[in-house]
Design a protein around this motif. Structure first.
Motif, short mmCIF file in Angstrom:
data_model
loop_
_atom_site.label_atom_id
_atom_site.label_comp_id
_atom_site.label_asym_id
_atom_site.label_seq_id
_atom_site.Cartn_x
_atom_site.Cartn_y
_atom_site.Cartn_z
N THR A 105 0.83 -1.21 0.00
CA THR A 105 0.00 0.00 0.00
C THR A 105 0.86 1.26 0.00
O THR A 105 0.53 2.25 -0.66
CB THR A 105 -0.94 0.01 1.22
OG1 THR A 105 -0.16 -0.09 2.42
CG2 THR A 105 -1.91 -1.16 1.16
N ALA A 106 1.98 1.23 0.74
CA ALA A 106 2.87 2.40 0.77
C ALA A 106 3.45 2.66 -0.61
O ALA A 106 3.53 3.82 -1.06
CB ALA A 106 3.99 2.19 1.79
N ALA A 107 3.87 1.60 -1.30
CA ALA A 107 4.42 1.78 -2.64
C ALA A 107 3.35 2.24 -3.62
O ALA A 107 3.60 3.12 -4.46
CB ALA A 107 5.05 0.46 -3.11
N THR A 108 2.16 1.68 -3.51
CA THR A 108 1.10 2.02 -4.46
C THR A 108 0.66 3.47 -4.31
O THR A 108 0.53 4.20 -5.30
CB THR A 108 -0.10 1.09 -4.26
OG1 THR A 108 0.32 -0.26 -4.42
CG2 THR A 108 -1.19 1.40 -5.28
N MET A 109 0.44 3.91 -3.07
CA MET A 109 -0.02 5.30 -2.90
C MET A 109 1.09 6.28 -3.25
O MET A 109 0.81 7.44 -3.61
CB MET A 109 -0.53 5.53 -1.48
CG MET A 109 0.51 5.38 -0.40
SD MET A 109 -0.23 5.57 1.25
CE MET A 109 1.16 5.12 2.30
N SER A 110 2.35 5.85 -3.20
CA SER A 110 3.45 6.75 -3.57
C SER A 110 3.45 7.08 -5.05
O SER A 110 4.04 8.08 -5.46
CB SER A 110 4.79 6.12 -3.19
OG SER A 110 4.88 5.91 -1.80
#
Length: 395
Positions: A105-110
């Protein structure tokens, strides 16, 4: 009709599959634990697996692997993705590998959100890891280790995604610049060819036409001088040949001036090498498009392609050009996110001014989640016909 199919293996698509592969690691571990060990898996397996499948589907919708409904915003899907990750970790706190979903999720929202928002959400996710691990009875050392490990994993994933996002933005700007360059080259080629054709036609008219007219007059005078001479028959034949040649030159000049501009080939060149959008071009010319109007149409299409690549997040762009006795109609539509309120910038304003200069109109339509459309029209004119008549009747 010319339809240009482009590869969809973009930077975002590669990152999407990498995220899915990372998200599958906890699922594989849970599956192995449930079948090969005594842990037994989650307390409510059907709830956990349903949430996991929904997590994967949401991830695929965000990155465009699955077609996203027009009215569903990416931001809403990102919120759902984060909520599902929290639920998956909370439903099975005994399995620490589930916290890898927070890295996804952290990578995707970045890839979509600003750095400040990513930092806040990543910090909240890291705190969630600590709370879940502590509530599951993990030793303090393991809780602290989990906080440190998964916090750093999220930082690493976010940094990688921000770097990939910058690369994708740079590629997009390069593609836009390349499209503008191709448009300028196509316009230059078209106008140069038109200018050369007009130059040759003027030279034929001014040089060969006038010389042949003078020759016909001289032969006419000669025919009166040698009225009773035996060579009169040959003079008459020469006069007839000169007049026929003069008519052929005039017809050639008229044909060169009336030759239609090939706008379809130029438009197809604009659609080439655009990897991020699938462009479809259709041109229906029952009446040829003049060079002046062709420039307007080309500039309109160029601006539409540029805007689509920069702002619309569209997967497809359809271009339709109709030219008949009523005039020219340009219809350009995309399947992007659209906008509830259309604000005309310099590009759209300049596009409208070009159509208005030719006596036409430009209409821009858009709705949130319903794509973007441009409809331009140029009425028919008699200017070209008048010009051709003046050339044909000239001596």
């Amino acid at each position: 009709m010319a339809s240009v199919r482009k590869s969809r293996w973009t930077t975002q698509r590669k990152l999407a599959w990498a995220s899915i592969a990372c998200a599958d690691i906890p699922a594989v571990i849970v599956l192995l634990e449930s079948t090969l060990t005594d842990f037994g898996g989650p307390a409510m397996p059907w709830v956990w697996w349903s949430a996991f499948l929904l997590f994967i589907v949401t991830l695929m919708l965000i990155h465009g692997i699955l077609p996203r409904p027009r009215r569903v915003q990416v931001n809403a899907l990102l919120v759902v993705l984060i909520g599902l990750a929290v639920a998956l970790v909370g439903f099975y706190p005994e399995q620490g590998w589930n916290a890898l979903l927070f890295v996804v999720t952290a990578a995707t929202m970045s890839f979509f959100w600003r750095l400040r928002t990513v930092v806040v959400v990543a910090a909240a996710q890291t705190a969630t890891v600590g709370i879940v691990f502590a509530s599951a009875g993990w030793p303090l050392a393991d809780v602290l280790m989990g906080l440190f490990a998964y916090g750093n994993f999220q930082v690493f994933g976010a940094l990688v995604m921000f770097a990939a996002r910058g690369e994708a933005d740079a590629r997009s700007e390069l593609a836009v610049a390349h499209a503008e360059l191709r448009s300028t080259a196509a316009l230059l080629e078209m106008t140069s060819r038109e200018a050369e054709r007009l130059r040759i036609s003027r030279d034929l008219h001014d040089l060969a036409g006038h010389h042949l007219t003078a020759l016909s007059l001289e032969l006419e005078v000669l025919s009166h001088i040698v009225r009773d001479d035996p060579g009169r028959e040959h003079v008459n034949k020469a006069t007839a040949i000169a007049r026929e040649l003069l008519g052929s030159v005039r017809a050639a000049v008229s044909e060169m001036r009336e030759a239609p501009v090939s706008i379809e080939a130029a438009l197809r060149s604009l659609a080439d090498d655009i990897a991020s959008v699938q462009v479809s071009v259709r041109v229906r010319e029952s009446v040829p498009i003049s060079a002046e109007h062709a420039v307007i149409v080309m500039r309109c299409v160029q601006e539409a392609i540029t805007n689509c690549m920069r702002h619309s997040d569209a997967r497809r762009l359809d271009i339709l050009i109709d030219a008949d006795t009523r005039g020219i109609r340009v219809t350009i539509t995309d399947d992007g996110t659209g906008s509830a309120r259309v604000t005309r910038g310099n590009g759209l304003t300049g596009m409208a001014e070009r159509f208005e200069t030719a006596g036409g109109t430009l209409e821009v339509r858009s709705q949130a989640g319903a794509g973007f459309s441009i409809v331009g029209s140029i009425p028919a004119t008699e200017h070209g016909t008048t010009a051709r008549r003046s050339v044909t009747t000239a001596p």
